[in-house]
Design a protein around this motif. Structure first.
Motif, short mmCIF file in Angstrom:
data_model
loop_
_atom_site.label_atom_id
_atom_site.label_comp_id
_atom_site.label_asym_id
_atom_site.label_seq_id
_atom_site.Cartn_x
_atom_site.Cartn_y
_atom_site.Cartn_z
N UNK B 256 10.46 72.39 2.96
CA UNK B 256 11.56 73.15 3.57
C UNK B 256 11.53 74.60 3.08
N UNK B 257 11.83 75.56 3.95
CA UNK B 257 11.85 76.97 3.57
C UNK B 257 13.25 77.59 3.64
N UNK B 258 14.13 77.07 4.49
CA UNK B 258 15.45 77.68 4.66
C UNK B 258 16.54 76.61 4.71
N UNK B 259 17.70 76.97 4.20
CA UNK B 259 18.85 76.04 4.21
C UNK B 259 18.47 74.66 3.68
N UNK B 260 17.75 74.66 2.56
CA UNK B 260 17.20 73.41 2.06
C UNK B 260 18.25 72.55 1.39
N UNK B 261 19.35 73.15 0.93
CA UNK B 261 20.49 72.39 0.44
C UNK B 261 21.76 73.22 0.65
#
Lengths: 424, 412
Positions: B256-261
């Motif tokens: 994942x690269x964005x908004x991963x958590x």
């Protein structure tokens, strides 16, 4: 987030000192007037310096005397059977100078001369042989850069953030250019017909020191890329790294890189030595242990900023730098997060990574002075992505000791002070 | 290509110039016979020139072919990365280096013992003997009951703790093979005196370790004959590395690269534990230390001993710290506390178990003097034959003097 971002008093004091030092040693900021370092004649610009024979073998200049190996005394019973840590926080590029490359001894480093050196190849071979050091120099040799990482690197961090510095969390590693003879060349000299089918055969390797540190290596690896090395970074190995001859086992845990190598025995089973049963086996949550966990999985760490390398220049251009490596081959990509893993940016590799060697990465950024939770994540040529600490714990629990290749987090506060933390 | 062809053109032109010059001279100045002769020579030279031209053209063609080959190779290298680098060659047969090992040499070094008992020498030892040997040679680090002293390894107990938060991994609770214990003790113990045990002593120590772990009774004797009959508690507690199946399959995916958590919180901080070595150590190492102030303070008790010598001794004492403590709160470790040593009866530190030679010196009322201590530090085993102190000695006289000065700075 503000309240949890408050540094402890101790860190705060260290950070303030660092910032104070920064203004002295630091950046070219606007001056009130002309800089006396420029307008006044300085001693070094007037008097002569030291002559050529001052130090026949040079050490780093005194200003760099803090860039040294460090020990964590409470880890072990005695410095004779112990480990220290490479100052990776203060180095750049990828090659580790021998003089500050970590040491791990089980019975202390020994002084063994080339004249006194003997290497025995025996066991299931056609002709048990003895080689002198001079013999080894007559065999075709190779040059390779490889990392050597202790299986216990980051081992103190399983149960939580513990040691405050990249040197201590990740410094059981070094990366050198080795010159040596492939082990397969020596095994062929002794002849492997007597071993029959090589698929289930092993070599048992041991050192000349009191610990002997014996390890069993499967024949397939022994015939692949294992080197019998006698030079590192162009010069003789240091005593603490196994002078005159050590084994190099690329990509595999450092304990197998037997120093002061004195014997290679072809066997039909793993010897089950102390170092491969009672140690260097990984106990999991259910009490069952994994054995033969030889490969070092992909891993990375940001070396600067880090607790020993606070940001001292304030806002503006900032170089985030670190190291990545994998025992499975080349590093193909490193991602960096400034917000604890919510968003990631792909970093720039200093140069194309060598296989099973350290790769330097950089993220050139503009720091606005707000707190950061810095992380790096390595990806290797097999597509393996460095896991988080929680991912590792979910698989293995907290008692494995060895092979902790988790994503590391540094918290950097508004003052640039960095701290080892764990995040949700 | 064109560059190497140019090399040949001036040579051919030169020949033509020479021929023209020769002809002009012949028609004006000399007779017919001379002309005939000259013409024959000219024909010969023309023939030679033609041959030289043909050869030059052939050489130029060959050069062109080689150049093209080189360009093709360079192009190939640019595409595939092929180059002149190569691994060490593999040859037919051998290099014939090294010499055949003697049986005695193999016997001296090939002492490893395999899990199935291969490699064990003949011998035997019982629990009772093992306890004596252990107390004498092992207990200073491992404790009388193999319980471990300080940070040194615990060798007994810990059963059923492997799934606990802090597993106690001992010979009894963890080690899968008894051969490992025999092999390691035989080749690497006692610490500082490796390789000095007899096979019988090693059998006896291993028998005592089994007894300490409640694995045998006190009348047990271990030998090469019954060795493989001993069952190890954790023999089935190991699996071969299964990361490829359990982890790699799952973790070889595009991350994942964005908004991963959703959010991130700090859950733990290293500074709470405060176990990191202090930075100040570095300053102590780096600074040339003009006057070692702590040593000066201590020196007031030391009757005017040169503070610089004490400071030098403090540095030299690092090699002793593994086993010896000095100063307030010093405790016996592998070696005894060394406070107030000069003038003290040899072998008299409370609670330390001395070797026979020290007990004899103690019984005879011998006292440490600067001279006797210097002799001991220079050659421990030569001076006190049988001492347990596993230390080669200090070769440098000045270092010995510094060490003694440093020790003198610690009164009782």
């Amino acid at each position: 987030m503000d309240e949890i971002f408050k540094p402890s008093r101790r860190t705060f004091l260290r950070g303030s000192a660092a910032i104070a030092a920064g203004t002295v040693a630091g950046q070219a900021v606007a001056q009130d007037g002309p800089d006396p370092k420029i307008t006044e004649l300085q001693d070094w610009a007037s008097y002569t310096g030291v002559g050529v024979d001052e130090t026949p073998y040079g050490l780093p200049i005194s200003f760099e005397s803090d860039v040294v190996r460090r020990n964590v005394e409470w880890l072990t019973a005695s410095p004779i059977s112990s480990i220290n840590f490479t100052p990776i926080h203060a180095l750049d590029g990828t090659i580790t100078p021998q003089g500050c490359a970590f040491e791990r001894h089980h019975s202390g480093a020994i002084e063994l001369s080339k004249d006194d050196y003997r290497l025995m190849i025996n066991g299931l071979v056609d002709r048990p042989l003895i080689f002198t050091y001079a013999d080894l120099e007559r065999l075709p040799r190779e040059n390779h850069v490889y990392f050597c990482e202790c299986a216990a690197n980051t081992g103190m961090e399983w149960a939580g953030a513990q040691l405050n510095g990249a040197q201590f969390t990740h410094g059981m590693i070094h990366n050198m250019e080795y010159t040596g003879v492939p082990l397969r060349t020596l095994l062929r000299e002794a002849g492997l017909d007597a071993a029959g089918d090589l698929a289930d055969k092993w070599v048992y390797v041991e050192g000349a020191d009191a610990s002997s540190n014996g390890r069993s290596i499967p024949m397939e690896k022994a015939l692949d890329d294992v080197l019998v090395a006698f030079k590192a970074n162009g010069e003789a190995l240091r005593m603490e790294h196994g002078y005159p001859v050590r084994l190099v086992v690329p990509g595999w845990e450092g304990n197998m890189w037997v120093k002061w190598l004195r014997r290679v025995q072809v066997t039909d089973m793993a010897v089950g030595s102390r170092e491969e049963t009672s140690k260097y086996t990984d106990v999991y949550e259910n009490g069952i242990a994994r054995k033969w966990t030889w490969v070092m999985d992909a891993k990375s760490v940001i070396t600067s900023p880090s607790p020993q390398m606070p940001i001292t220049h304030g806002q503006g251009p900032l170089v985030i730098s670190g190291l990545a490596w994998s025992g499975h081959g080349q590093i193909t990509r490193v991602d960096v997060s400034k917000d604890g893993g919510i968003t990631w940016e792909t970093a720039r590799l200093g140069k194309q990574g060598d296989t099973k060697a350290l790769t330097r990465f950089y993220l050139d950024t503009d720091w606005d002075g707000s707190p950061m939770l810095l992380q790096s994540r390595a990806i290797d040529e097999t597509g393996y992505v460095q896991p988080t600490k929680d991912q590792l714990r979910e698989k293995r629990g907290e008692n494995a000791v060895y092979h902790n290749n988790c994503i590391q987090t540094w918290f950097v506060n508004e003052e640039g002070v960095a701290e080892n933390v764990e995040v949700s | 290509m064109s560059k190497s062809l140019n090399l040949f053109v001036p040579a051919i032109g030169g020949t033509a110039l020479l021929l023209g010059l020769a002809y002009g001279i012949s028609s004006r100045e000399y007779g017919a016979a001379t002309i005939d002769s000259l013409e024959a020579r000219v024909q010969q030279i023309e023939a030679n020139a033609a041959q030289a031209t043909a050869e030059a053209q052939a050489a130029a063609a060959e050069a062109a072919r080689l150049l093209q080959e080189r360009e093709e190779l360079a192009a190939l290298a640019a595409v595939s990365g092929a180059s002149l680098t190569a691994p060490a060659p593999v040859i037919e047969g051998t290099y014939g280096l090294g010499r055949v090992a003697f049986d005695e040499e193999i016997a001296a070094w090939d002492v490893d013992v395999l899990p199935d008992g291969r490699g064990l020498p003949e011998g035997r030892g019982d629990v009772f003997t093992g306890e004596e040997v252990f107390v004498d040679k092992c207990a200073s680090c491992h404790g009388d009951f193999a319980e471990g002293v300080g940070n040194w390894p615990v060798l007994a107990g810990g059963f059923d703790t492997l799934a606990n938060r802090d597993p106690v991994k001992t010979v009894g609770s963890y080690w899968p093979y008894l051969s490992t214990a025999w092999d390691y003790i035989n080749r690497s113990m006692p610490f500082g005196e490796a390789g000095t045990l007899t096979p019988d002593e090693t059998y006896a120590i291993v028998a005592y370790l089994l007894y300490s772990n409640n694995m045998v009774d006190d009348d047990f004797e271990l030998s090469h004959e019954n060795f493989t009959e001993v069952e190890m508690y954790n023999a089935d507690g190991f699996v071969v590395d299964d990361r490829p199946e359990l982890e790699y399959a799952e973790w070889r995916t595009e991350p994942c690269m964005e908004n991963c958590k959703e959010s991130v919180e700090i859950t733990m901080r290293a500074t709470f534990l405060d176990v990191t070595p202090d930075e100040e150590v570095e300053a102590a190492v780096s600074a040339p230390a003009p006057e070692a102030t702590p040593a000066v303070a201590v020196a007031e008790d030391a009757g005017g001993i040169d503070p610089a010598l004490i400071a030098a001794g403090e540095g030299a004492f690092r090699q002793c710290q593994t086993c010896h403590q000095v100063g307030d709160g010093a405790r016996n470790r592998t070696g005894p506390v060394l406070n107030g040593m000069i003038g003290q009866t040899i072998g008299s530190v409370d609670g330390f178990r001395y070797s026979g030679v020290f007990e004899q010196a103690n019984a005879a009322g011998e006292v440490w003097t600067a001279e006797s201590l210097a002799a001991f530090l220079t050659d421990p085993r030569g001076t006190m034959a049988g001492t347990k102190m596993a230390f080669r000695g200090v070769g440098d006289e000045a270092e010995v003097a510094a060490l003694i000065a440093y020790l003198q700075s610690f009164a009782d």
